[in-house]
Write an enzyme that holds these catalytic residues in place. Structure first.
Site, PDB file in Angstrom:
ATOM      1  N   LYS A 176       0.824  -1.218   0.000  1.00 13.97           N
ATOM      2  CA  LYS A 176       0.000   0.000   0.000  1.00 13.97           C
ATOM      3  C   LYS A 176       0.857   1.268   0.000  1.00 13.97           C
ATOM      4  CE  LYS A 176      -3.987  -1.867   2.424  1.00 13.97           C
ATOM      5  NZ  LYS A 176      -4.759  -1.889   3.649  1.00 13.97           N
ATOM      6  N   ASP A 224      10.398  -4.005 -10.193  1.00  8.44           N
ATOM      7  CA  ASP A 224      11.380  -4.814  -9.490  1.00  8.44           C
ATOM      8  C   ASP A 224      12.625  -3.950  -9.317  1.00  8.44           C
ATOM      9  OD1 ASP A 224      12.113  -7.084  -8.087  1.00  8.44           O
ATOM     10  OD2 ASP A 224      13.023  -8.055  -9.809  1.00  8.44           O
ATOM     11  N   GLY A 269      15.738  -1.456   3.753  1.00  2.00           N
ATOM     12  CA  GLY A 269      16.640  -2.250   2.919  1.00  2.00           C
ATOM     13  C   GLY A 269      18.090  -1.834   3.092  1.00  2.00           C
ATOM     14  N   LYS A 323      15.278  12.008  -0.827  1.00  2.00           N
ATOM     15  CA  LYS A 323      15.617  10.717  -1.434  1.00  2.00           C
ATOM     16  C   LYS A 323      14.829  10.518  -2.730  1.00  2.00           C
ATOM     17  CE  LYS A 323      15.076   5.757  -0.760  1.00  2.00           C
ATOM     18  NZ  LYS A 323      14.558   4.680   0.063  1.00  2.00           N
ATOM     19  N   ARG A 362      13.853   4.442  -7.840  1.00  2.00           N
ATOM     20  CA  ARG A 362      12.403   4.261  -7.968  1.00  2.00           C
ATOM     21  C   ARG A 362      11.748   5.569  -8.401  1.00  2.00           C
ATOM     22  NH1 ARG A 362      11.510   1.594  -3.770  1.00  2.00           N
ATOM     23  NH2 ARG A 362      11.276  -0.415  -4.750  1.00  2.00           N
TER      24      ARG A 362
END
Length: 194
Positions: A11, A69, A151, A174, A180
């Site tokens: 989400k 991914d 991560g 960031k 991303r």
């Protein structure tokens, strides 16, 4: 309003993407369209895994959908962990285990160059496939720094971050330089212009 199905159960990622899209688009995660399956990621590339997830979702729904991914690629490790980034230290591992293994493998290495790469696969209502990629270059630090993010963020220092790791940066900063963020920006640009 056009619905886009995100081949994910996350989400938080979906709300980040929703915030970047104009109000003509609405992102729904798998759970919201009645799909509870975990989609196996069996490809040996990020693009391959993103396509597997997007194709699975398109076959189930017949509607526009996308998947992503992400992997960390370390030069001294010949591009590892790559597609295995999330389970680098084994199937039951967590982020701390992954970082421990990475730092251990790089101990004494002068070459700490690395990059984060995100690939988004998008399938339109008519079944056409499109790919978008975001990359941020940087290096792996010798120890954890910062408490933000998740991560590998505490050990990844982007070239453009003035000596800070991702985990030392506020999320808003960031997102402006992240892998991303860059892939999503390309995806959003495509959606707004097609």
């Amino acid at each position: 309003m056009k619905q886009l199905i995100f081949a994910s159960h996350n989400k938080h990622k979906a709300s980040e993407i929703n915030a970047l899209l104009n109000p003509d688009f609405q992102v729904s995660i798998l759970d919201e369209v009645g799909i509870s399956d975990d989609i196996p990621e069996t490809a040996d590339t990020l693009a391959g895994n993103a396509l597997i997830k997007a194709r699975f979702t398109f076959e189930k729904t017949g509607k526009s959908c996308f998947a992503d991914d992400t992997g960390l690629e370390v030069d001294a490790l010949n591009g590892a962990p790559g597609v295995y980034s999330a389970r680098f230290a084994g199937p039951e591992c967590n982020s701390d285990n992954n970082i421990d293994k990475l730092l251990s493998l790089l101990q004494g290495s002068a070459n700490r160059s690395a990059r984060f790469r995100t690939v988004i696969a998008y399938i339109t209502d008519d079944g056409k496939e499109h790919m978008f990629e975001g990359i941020v270059n940087g290096k792996i630090t010798s120890q954890r720094m910062g408490t933000e993010g998740f991560g590998y963020d505490p050990v990844f220092m982007p070239d453009e971050a003035n000596g800070l790791t991702f985990a030392q940066m506020p999320l808003s900063s960031k997102n402006t330089i992240s892998h991303r963020g860059r892939a999503i920006a390309q995806f959003v640009h495509y959606l707004k212009n097609n």
